[in-house]
Design a protein around this motif. Structure first.
Motif, PDB file in Angstrom:
ATOM      1  N   THR A  98       0.854  -1.188   0.000  1.00 39.67           N
ATOM      2  CA  THR A  98       0.000   0.000   0.000  1.00 39.67           C
ATOM      3  C   THR A  98       0.888   1.236   0.000  1.00 39.67           C
ATOM      4  O   THR A  98       2.026   1.190   0.479  1.00 39.67           O
ATOM      5  CB  THR A  98      -0.930   0.041   1.224  1.00 39.67           C
ATOM      6  OG1 THR A  98      -0.181  -0.290   2.389  1.00 39.67           O
ATOM      7  CG2 THR A  98      -2.080  -0.948   1.071  1.00 39.67           C
ATOM      8  N   GLN A 154      -4.683   3.222  -1.589  1.00 42.23           N
ATOM      9  CA  GLN A 154      -3.746   3.228  -2.718  1.00 42.23           C
ATOM     10  C   GLN A 154      -2.960   1.919  -2.677  1.00 42.23           C
ATOM     11  O   GLN A 154      -2.078   1.752  -1.843  1.00 42.23           O
ATOM     12  CB  GLN A 154      -2.783   4.422  -2.622  1.00 42.23           C
ATOM     13  CG  GLN A 154      -3.469   5.775  -2.576  1.00 42.23           C
ATOM     14  CD  GLN A 154      -4.283   6.069  -3.822  1.00 42.23           C
ATOM     15  OE1 GLN A 154      -3.858   5.764  -4.939  1.00 42.23           O
ATOM     16  NE2 GLN A 154      -5.467   6.630  -3.646  1.00 42.23           N
ATOM     17  N   LEU A 157      -1.365   0.075 -10.179  1.00 46.13           N
ATOM     18  CA  LEU A 157      -1.695   0.986  -9.084  1.00 46.13           C
ATOM     19  C   LEU A 157      -3.213   1.112  -9.043  1.00 46.13           C
ATOM     20  O   LEU A 157      -3.848   1.395 -10.067  1.00 46.13           O
ATOM     21  CB  LEU A 157      -1.045   2.353  -9.306  1.00 46.13           C
ATOM     22  CG  LEU A 157       0.489   2.343  -9.401  1.00 46.13           C
ATOM     23  CD1 LEU A 157       1.021   3.717  -9.792  1.00 46.13           C
ATOM     24  CD2 LEU A 157       1.107   1.919  -8.080  1.00 46.13           C
ATOM     25  N   ASP A 194      -6.876   2.582  -7.126  1.00 42.80           N
ATOM     26  CA  ASP A 194      -7.540   3.547  -6.248  1.00 42.80           C
ATOM     27  C   ASP A 194      -8.764   2.848  -5.665  1.00 42.80           C
ATOM     28  O   ASP A 194      -9.711   2.541  -6.386  1.00 42.80           O
ATOM     29  CB  ASP A 194      -7.952   4.790  -7.056  1.00 42.80           C
ATOM     30  CG  ASP A 194      -8.735   5.778  -6.204  1.00 42.80           C
ATOM     31  OD1 ASP A 194      -8.757   5.606  -4.962  1.00 42.80           O
ATOM     32  OD2 ASP A 194      -9.331   6.708  -6.765  1.00 42.80           O
TER      33      ASP A 194
END
Length: 328
Positions: A72, A78, A90, A92
């Protein structure tokens, strides 16, 4: 007399595949639920709610190829994941989102987990095995700018990088990288100079996993052999063997030192998790629950010590959760 080893506090089932990566996110300030991320051989990332012991979300971003690294980046929303599809994604996850916001193509065929280091607010370094077999590439995130490519000297014959650990001696100092290679060597790299500072042959076989305690300037590595190698770094940045610890059975997939630097855990090919005191490598417990290779071990980052947990993920599709905190 030694106490018998404990049973798992609970077991997480439902990944329907071998578990290759684990990462906790429990220390956030807001009264949020502590979570554990797990990465499976079938390409799924499961977000486990540690209060209900159930999956809150299943993320699918690696084309059903094995996920073998999870980190993270400043909180549980994230997430970074790495898979055998040669991508680092990556994510969200804020407000229930499940979106891949960016990705990096590694073009590397191995299974070397990338390493992350926070260097400033919102800025990270990421080291990963590069396209050229012996090289390591370091990028800055989120910009994905290349910082350096670390190439062994001509004729060094280190083989592929197998495991990586970015670290900083102290805040604001130059970041350094420890890399374990196929030939059994651990190498310390200076990123700003792009050159190796020190090399130590720790194993006869490829280095499968390593961890490093920057406060004590001491690290540990494991391979497919029956030995753990403990090594230290002197003031001149030279690596040297500190001691070795002989194991009963061969094969270590993962090693992690608990954040408080008191104990460490190893994931064994013999289906067992072993706990050692970090100061003197005193064997403390053998946790025997799984029925196949243990691929990953992770300690939780709970703020309150008594809540801290150890998770182990196995080829048997199960994740065992242990409470091995002692008052002493």
């Amino acid at each position: 007399m030694a106490l018998p080893p404990p049973d798992p506090q609970f077991v997480l089932r439902g990944t329907s595949a071998a578990v290759h990566a684990l990462h906790f996110s429990c220390s956030s300030q807001e009264p949020a639920v502590p979570v554990l991320f797990s990465g499976s051989e079938n390409g799924f990332i499961h977000v486990w709610n540690l209060k209900t012991h159930r999956v809150d979300t299943a993320l699918d971003g690696h084309g059903r190829k094995s996920v073998y690294c999870l980190e993270t980046m400043g909180g549980k929303d994230q997430l970074l994941s790495q898979g055998r599809d040669q991508r680092i994604c990556l994510w969200d996850l804020a407000e229930g989102r499940t979106a891949v916001t960016d990705s990096v193509c590694t073009e590397n065929v191995g299974f070397c987990r990338c390493s992350l280091l926070k260097v400033a607010q919102g800025r990270w370094l990421m080291a990963m095995a590069a396209k050229a077999l012996e090289e390591v590439q370091v990028l800055e995130l989120p910009s994905k700018t290349s910082v350096c490519t670390l190439k062994p000297e001509v004729g060094a014959k280190l083989g592929m990088p197998m495991c990586l650990k970015l670290w900083q001696p102290y805040c604001g100092s130059q970041p350094l990288l420890l890399a374990g290679y196929e030939d059994g060597s651990v190498v310390l790299w200076n990123l700003s100079m792009g050159k190796a500072l020190s090399q130590l042959v720790c194993h006869q076989e490829p280095v499968m996993s390593l961890d490093f305690d920057s406060e004590k300037a001491k690290g540990i590595s494991g391979s497919s052999e029956k030995v753990l190698s403990i090594w230290s770094l002197d003031e001149q940045q030279n690596l040297q063997v500190y001691k070795t610890h002989k194991l009963v059975n061969a094969g270590i997939s993962d090693i992690t030192i608990r954040p408080d630097k008191k104990i460490l855990a190893t994931a064994g090919w013999d289906h067992r998790i072993r706990i050692f005191g970090w100061k003197k490598m005193k064997p403390l417990a053998v946790l025997d629950y799984h029925t196949a290779t243990v691929h990953a071990v992770a300690f939780s980052d709970h703020k309150i010590p008594s809540e801290r947990l150890l998770a182990a993920g196995s080829k048997d599709h199960r994740i065992s959760i242990w409470s091995i905190y002692t008052q002493t």
